[in-house]
Design a protein around this motif. Structure first.
Motif, mmCIF file in Angstrom:
data_model
loop_
_atom_site.group_PDB
_atom_site.id
_atom_site.type_symbol
_atom_site.label_atom_id
_atom_site.label_comp_id
_atom_site.label_asym_id
_atom_site.label_seq_id
_atom_site.Cartn_x
_atom_site.Cartn_y
_atom_site.Cartn_z
ATOM 1 N N LEU A 130 -8.602 48.987 17.617
ATOM 2 C CA LEU A 130 -9.437 47.924 17.662
ATOM 3 C C LEU A 130 -8.425 46.448 17.365
ATOM 4 O O LEU A 130 -8.543 46.703 16.476
ATOM 5 C CB LEU A 130 -10.803 48.023 18.087
ATOM 6 C CG LEU A 130 -11.899 46.481 17.804
ATOM 7 C CD1 LEU A 130 -12.335 45.799 19.225
ATOM 8 C CD2 LEU A 130 -13.613 47.221 17.573
ATOM 9 N N GLU A 131 -7.996 45.944 18.064
ATOM 10 C CA GLU A 131 -7.379 44.662 17.050
ATOM 11 C C GLU A 131 -8.786 43.793 16.527
ATOM 12 O O GLU A 131 -8.884 43.087 15.351
ATOM 13 C CB GLU A 131 -6.234 44.037 17.437
ATOM 14 C CG GLU A 131 -5.861 42.973 16.710
ATOM 15 C CD GLU A 131 -4.484 42.372 18.093
ATOM 16 O OE1 GLU A 131 -4.448 41.422 18.614
ATOM 17 O OE2 GLU A 131 -3.041 42.908 17.651
ATOM 18 N N ARG A 132 -9.344 42.766 17.445
ATOM 19 C CA ARG A 132 -9.938 42.007 17.720
ATOM 20 C C ARG A 132 -11.238 42.259 18.504
ATOM 21 O O ARG A 132 -10.976 42.818 19.545
ATOM 22 C CB ARG A 132 -8.936 40.431 17.935
ATOM 23 C CG ARG A 132 -9.357 39.538 18.241
ATOM 24 C CD ARG A 132 -8.358 37.975 17.741
ATOM 25 N NE ARG A 132 -7.984 37.981 19.873
ATOM 26 C CZ ARG A 132 -7.192 37.942 20.011
ATOM 27 N NH1 ARG A 132 -6.224 37.391 19.305
ATOM 28 N NH2 ARG A 132 -7.115 37.075 21.364
ATOM 29 N N ALA A 133 -11.802 41.177 18.344
ATOM 30 C CA ALA A 133 -13.724 40.838 18.581
ATOM 31 C C ALA A 133 -14.368 39.727 19.041
ATOM 32 O O ALA A 133 -14.028 39.035 17.934
ATOM 33 C CB ALA A 133 -14.548 41.977 18.481
ATOM 34 N N VAL A 134 -14.229 39.153 19.759
ATOM 35 C CA VAL A 134 -14.432 37.704 20.194
ATOM 36 C C VAL A 134 -15.768 37.531 21.689
ATOM 37 O O VAL A 134 -15.370 38.329 22.139
ATOM 38 C CB VAL A 134 -12.961 37.214 20.518
ATOM 39 C CG1 VAL A 134 -13.253 35.400 20.598
ATOM 40 C CG2 VAL A 134 -12.056 36.953 19.645
ATOM 41 N N THR A 135 -16.427 36.520 20.764
ATOM 42 C CA THR A 135 -17.405 36.321 21.588
ATOM 43 C C THR A 135 -17.453 35.210 22.583
ATOM 44 O O THR A 135 -16.118 34.978 22.402
ATOM 45 C CB THR A 135 -18.475 35.921 21.005
ATOM 46 O OG1 THR A 135 -18.640 34.006 20.410
ATOM 47 C CG2 THR A 135 -19.519 36.225 19.541
ATOM 48 N N ARG A 136 -18.107 35.080 23.214
ATOM 49 C CA ARG A 136 -17.360 34.321 24.724
ATOM 50 C C ARG A 136 -17.312 32.755 24.610
ATOM 51 O O ARG A 136 -16.219 32.002 25.258
ATOM 52 C CB ARG A 136 -18.388 34.203 26.430
ATOM 53 C CG ARG A 136 -18.025 33.316 26.984
ATOM 54 C CD ARG A 136 -19.008 33.635 28.433
ATOM 55 N NE ARG A 136 -19.228 32.171 29.066
ATOM 56 C CZ ARG A 136 -19.070 31.277 29.636
ATOM 57 N NH1 ARG A 136 -19.573 30.910 28.085
ATOM 58 N NH2 ARG A 136 -18.982 30.323 30.095
ATOM 59 N N GLY A 137 -18.351 31.974 23.307
ATOM 60 C CA GLY A 137 -18.047 30.667 23.138
ATOM 61 C C GLY A 137 -17.922 30.265 24.196
ATOM 62 O O GLY A 137 -19.068 29.696 25.261
ATOM 63 N N ASP A 138 -17.151 28.887 24.201
ATOM 64 C CA ASP A 138 -17.397 28.318 25.437
ATOM 65 C C ASP A 138 -16.384 28.828 26.494
ATOM 66 O O ASP A 138 -15.865 28.013 27.647
ATOM 67 C CB ASP A 138 -16.944 26.757 24.861
ATOM 68 C CG ASP A 138 -15.473 27.066 24.501
ATOM 69 O OD1 ASP A 138 -14.793 27.663 24.677
ATOM 70 O OD2 ASP A 138 -15.116 26.060 24.090
ATOM 71 N N GLY A 139 -15.658 29.876 27.002
ATOM 72 C CA GLY A 139 -15.221 30.208 27.391
ATOM 73 C C GLY A 139 -13.471 30.216 27.333
ATOM 74 O O GLY A 139 -13.053 30.866 27.716
#
Length: 249
Positions: A130-139
């Motif tokens: 696992l390198e990175r986890a990002v929320t959807r945010g504004d798409g």
């Protein structure tokens, strides 16, 4: 204990604990008691403290972090993370099917899955980690919540098996199961705090907390439903999901 003996013991404990994590949180088939698991974890933590040169950020002991995150960095999605459309009638579903048939020149099958009400997440794996986890945010961009997602035991830090692409993306939902949600609210009421309105809001608020150790205590769960990238195992969504299951999702 020599350094080499300590290193071998640490590796063995890490592998064993990750295996138990997988069987407990992914397969729901635990093989040891919570007490035995905790004892093995304490043994690992003790050895890692005595031999800090063998530190590994992917160790099971690192799932419960202690570093406070001052703010969440904004990260641009490698591919836009668009929202899903809804239908509210049979006719809308028929219209959708007709649009799909016009766009596709070959035959196809639908894969039907439950829609969990949680927080959309995009996770990048590179070299099986696992390198990175990002929320959807504004798409287009979202919050980098990797430190908090690493505490979720249903999320593999290292993939199992082989055959996965060198780098790929997995998307899904971070959610709070109802039984955990109810327990948290009971504790909040006892402490004189306002209970959470619903599991979705509780999951969202938890994922944005600055202390990963509190996030870990909330026992978030994850359900992954989509894989993107180059060199995927198959052109079939269903077959890719079966492979993802083999890799530990």
């Amino acid at each position: 204990m020599t350094k080499n003996e300590a290193r071998q013991k640490i590796i063995a404990l890490r592998d064993e604990l990750e295996e138990h994590n997988y069987k407990y949180y992914v397969l729901s088939r635990p093989e040891i008691s919570d007490f035995d698991f905790d004892m093995k974890m304490k043994e690992l933590e003790k050895l890692e403290k005595e031999f800090p040169e063998f530190y590994d950020p992917d160790s099971p002991s690192q799932r419960v972090g202690s570093d406070l995150t001052k703010e969440f960095a904004q990260v641009k999605h490698e591919r836009p993370m668009l929202s899903l459309s809804n239908v509210y009638s049979e006719q809308e579903l028929v219209d959708f099917d007709q649009r799909v048939r016009k766009l596709l020149e070959t035959g196809f099958k639908y894969v039907c899955e439950l829609k969990f009400d949680g927080v959309s997440i995009s996770m990048i794996y590179e070299g099986g980690k696992l390198e990175r986890a990002v929320t959807r945010g504004d798409g287009e961009k979202g919050d980098n919540v990797t430190t908090n997602v690493r505490t979720i035991r249903a999320v593999p830090l290292k993939l199992r098996g082989s055959g996965f692409p060198a780098r790929f993306e997995v998307r899904g939902e971070i959610m709070l199961p109802f039984n955990v949600f109810n327990e948290i609210n009971k504790e909040r009421v006892k402490a004189g705090e306002m209970p959470f309105a619903n599991p979705r809001n509780a999951a969202s608020g938890t994922l944005k907390m600055q202390d990963p150790s509190i996030v870990a205590s909330r026992k978030l769960d994850a359900y992954l439903y989509y894989m993107l990238g180059e060199g995927l195992p198959s052109d079939s969504h269903y077959e890719n999901m079966q492979k993802a299951k083999e890799w530990g999702f």
